[in-house]
Write an enzyme that holds these catalytic residues in place. Structure first.
Site, PDB file in Angstrom:
ATOM      1  N   HIS A 120       0.878  -1.174   0.000  1.00 10.30           N
ATOM      2  CA  HIS A 120       0.000   0.000   0.000  1.00 10.30           C
ATOM      3  C   HIS A 120       0.920   1.231   0.000  1.00 10.30           C
ATOM      4  CE1 HIS A 120      -2.731   3.006   1.781  1.00 10.30           C
ATOM      5  NE2 HIS A 120      -3.742   2.207   1.503  1.00 10.30           N
ATOM      6  N   ASP A 197       3.372  -3.865   7.936  1.00 10.23           N
ATOM      7  CA  ASP A 197       2.101  -3.149   7.807  1.00 10.23           C
ATOM      8  C   ASP A 197       0.987  -4.155   8.120  1.00 10.23           C
ATOM      9  OD1 ASP A 197      -0.311  -2.170   6.874  1.00 10.23           O
ATOM     10  OD2 ASP A 197       0.513  -1.356   5.024  1.00 10.23           O
ATOM     11  N   GLN A 200      -4.180  -4.914   7.310  1.00 10.45           N
ATOM     12  CA  GLN A 200      -5.135  -5.944   6.869  1.00 10.45           C
ATOM     13  C   GLN A 200      -4.956  -7.254   7.615  1.00 10.45           C
ATOM     14  OE1 GLN A 200      -7.643  -5.221   5.049  1.00 10.45           O
ATOM     15  NE2 GLN A 200      -7.002  -3.249   4.225  1.00 10.45           N
ATOM     16  N   LYS A 223     -10.366  -0.316  10.730  1.00  8.33           N
ATOM     17  CA  LYS A 223     -10.517  -1.515   9.898  1.00  8.33           C
ATOM     18  C   LYS A 223     -10.857  -2.741  10.750  1.00  8.33           C
ATOM     19  CE  LYS A 223      -7.173   0.076   6.453  1.00  8.33           C
ATOM     20  NZ  LYS A 223      -8.030   0.408   5.312  1.00  8.33           N
ATOM     21  N   CYS A 362      -4.685   2.192  -3.685  1.00  2.11           N
ATOM     22  CA  CYS A 362      -3.468   2.790  -3.106  1.00  2.11           C
ATOM     23  C   CYS A 362      -2.275   1.862  -3.300  1.00  2.11           C
ATOM     24  CB  CYS A 362      -3.648   3.123  -1.620  1.00  2.11           C
ATOM     25  SG  CYS A 362      -4.916   4.347  -1.336  1.00  2.11           S
TER      26      CYS A 362
HETATM   27  N1  PLP Z   1      -1.831  -0.442   4.569  1.00  3.13           N
HETATM   28  C1  PLP Z   1      -2.779  -1.228   4.068  1.00  3.13           C
HETATM   29  C2  PLP Z   1      -2.427  -2.616   3.661  1.00  3.13           C
HETATM   30  C3  PLP Z   1      -4.094  -0.766   3.956  1.00  3.13           C
HETATM   31  O1  PLP Z   1      -5.042  -1.563   3.469  1.00  3.13           O
HETATM   32  C4  PLP Z   1      -4.379   0.549   4.375  1.00  3.13           C
HETATM   33  C5  PLP Z   1      -5.740   1.100   4.195  1.00  3.13           C
HETATM   34  O2  PLP Z   1      -6.455   0.751   3.298  1.00  3.13           O
HETATM   35  C6  PLP Z   1      -3.353   1.325   4.907  1.00  3.13           C
HETATM   36  C7  PLP Z   1      -2.084   0.803   4.989  1.00  3.13           C
HETATM   37  C8  PLP Z   1      -3.601   2.714   5.398  1.00  3.13           C
HETATM   38  O3  PLP Z   1      -4.419   2.662   6.504  1.00  3.13           O
HETATM   39  P1  PLP Z   1      -5.007   3.993   7.169  1.00  3.13           P
HETATM   40  O4  PLP Z   1      -5.629   4.775   6.058  1.00  3.13           O
HETATM   41  O5  PLP Z   1      -5.989   3.495   8.165  1.00  3.13           O
HETATM   42  O6  PLP Z   1      -3.853   4.705   7.788  1.00  3.13           O
END
Ligand code: PLP
Length: 407
Positions: A120, A197, A200, A223, A362
């Site tokens: 992401h 990260d 998910q 999430k 993203c």
């Molecule tokens: N990393 C992953 C794998 C994600 O799916 C997301 C959000 O969709 C993020 C990072 C960013 O998360 P946040 O917008 O809650 O900071």
């Protein structure tokens, strides 16, 4: 096939108020149970004051609520030292925190930073920009022909001068569940920091931070049934103690002299300013809800829905399901429908009360490698059931019949 929801829809006011809605975008954000909404309003009705600062009873109650939340969220994520859980606004802020604070103190010209093709943007851009700022080498681990992380490539990339390997636990775009232990072993061979990260994975798996092996793990509360603007970074204590602070201000100091300042102990060193107590309290209620369901049950439920959706969608003419096989994915399915742009498809599905995500998720570096601009993604959570999948598949098949261009 019939798969019942794991959690009753009636627990979720938004879903209960929209009985026709098929909400299939939980990888973007989840709906909130009543218990989370109650915890937030209860905090403001009973305990609200600025924590850590007041000597009076109400401020002590706010401090207690904040700390108790930290303890229960750390326990949920398998971190035995709650003071190593730093509350942030979520995954993005957590990853920026470590890339900025640790990165600028530790990564120098000629060092190497390794990320993966699946990332992401939140776990890609901060590292890319750090590399550009300090003159480090920025490398991307590619996918194998089966669409999984190529660990042979990773081993080649992780050389002696590699300072950090940043990777996602579960891909938000394709659903890959990555082999954390193997990645950590490759990185730690050369003493590189591992940053995971967990946006998910925290909502869907038993994370078990203490045994996961990574040095730092980022997650988002919204999430996992919790409020927006909540989440955190869990990291090993020695890493956090050695790292300079990220933001400066109230609460994070020990002593401010005219010419120098010393830092507070963990976790306060990384929590400058008035904290998001309502976020922490709401997230603690969310993890209590998930604990009641049982994370093994949550995971099994999503896998069953993901497998069912993959099979049914793959059977629709002109649909291509992307990513690894469902047994090696989290509870989501990403697909394309020939000749129909994902944005058009998602609007047509919306007209049938089906909420899915369309776009690059993203993950533009991944989309480029896949040779697509965008995909459509359906993602599942505890309130979904097979009737949601059936509605999706029916609607996709109907769009295909109306709009797909004949070969
Ligand atoms: N990393 C992953 C794998 C994600 O799916 C997301 C959000 O969709 C993020 C990072 C960013 O998360 P946040 O917008 O809650 O900071």
């Amino acid at each position: 096939m019939s798969i019942k929801s794991l959690a009753p829809r009636s627990d979720f006011p938004l879903l209960a108020g929209n009985p026709k809605l098929h909400y299939l975008d939980s990888a973007a954000t989840t709906q909130k149970p009543q218990s989370v909404l109650d915890a937030i309003s209860g905090y403001y009705e009973r305990d609200n004051a600025n924590p850590h600062r007041g000597a009076y009873t109400l401020s002590a109650a706010a401090t207690e609520a904040y700390q108790t939340a930290r303890d229960s969220i750390a326990r949920f994520l398998g971190a035995s030292d709650p003071d190593t859980l730093i509350f942030t606004r979520g995954t993005t802020e957590s990853l920026n925190l470590i890339a900025t604070a640790w990165g600028h103190a530790n990564v120098k010209k000629g060092d190497r930073i390794v990320v993966t093709r699946l990332e992401h943007h939140a776990n890609f851009v901060p590292w890319q920009q750090l590399a550009l700022a300090v003159g480090a080498d920025f490398k991307i681990c590619e996918l194998s022909s089966e669409g999984e992380l190529d660990l042979t490539h990773l081993s080649e990339l992780v050389t002696k001068n590699t300072k950090v390997v940043a990777f996602g636990h579960v891909s938000n775009a394709l659903g890959n569940v990555n082999p954390v232990a193997d990645i950590v072993a490759i990185a730690h061979r050369v003493g590189a920091l591992t940053v995971c990260d967990g946006a998910q994975s925290a909502p869907h798996l038993n994370v078990g931070f203490d045994s996961l092996g990574v040095d730092a793990y980022a997650f988002s509360g919204h999430k996992m049934l919790g409020p927006m603007g909540s989440g955190g970074l869990i990291a090993k204590r020695d890493l956090l103690e050695a790292m300079p602070p990220y933001q400066m201000g109230g609460d994070m100091i020990s002593m401010v002299g005219d010419g120098a300042t010393t830092w507070n102990i963990l976790p306060h060193k990384f929590e400058a300013g008035t904290p998001n107590v309502e976020g922490a309290v709401g997230l603690a209620a969310a993890v209590a809800y998930l604990e009641k369901l049982g994370m093994d049950n949550v995971h099994a439920h999503e896998l069953a829905l993901g497998r069912y959706a993959s099979e049914c969608l793959a059977a629709v003419e002109d649909v291509t399901v992307l990513g690894p096989p469902p047994e090696r994915r989290g509870g989501l399915v990403t697909f394309t429908l020939r000749d129909v742009h994902p944005h058009d498809l998602s609007q047509l599905l919306d007209a049938e009360n089906i909420a899915v995500r369309a776009g690059h998720h993203c993950a533009q570096p991944l989309m480029r490698a896949l040779g697509v601009n965008a995909t459509t993604r359906a993602s599942f959570y505890v309130y979904n059931e097979s009737s949601d999948v059936d509605a999706l598949v029916r609607a996709v098949a109907s769009v295909r019949d109306r709009f797909a261009v004949a070969p």
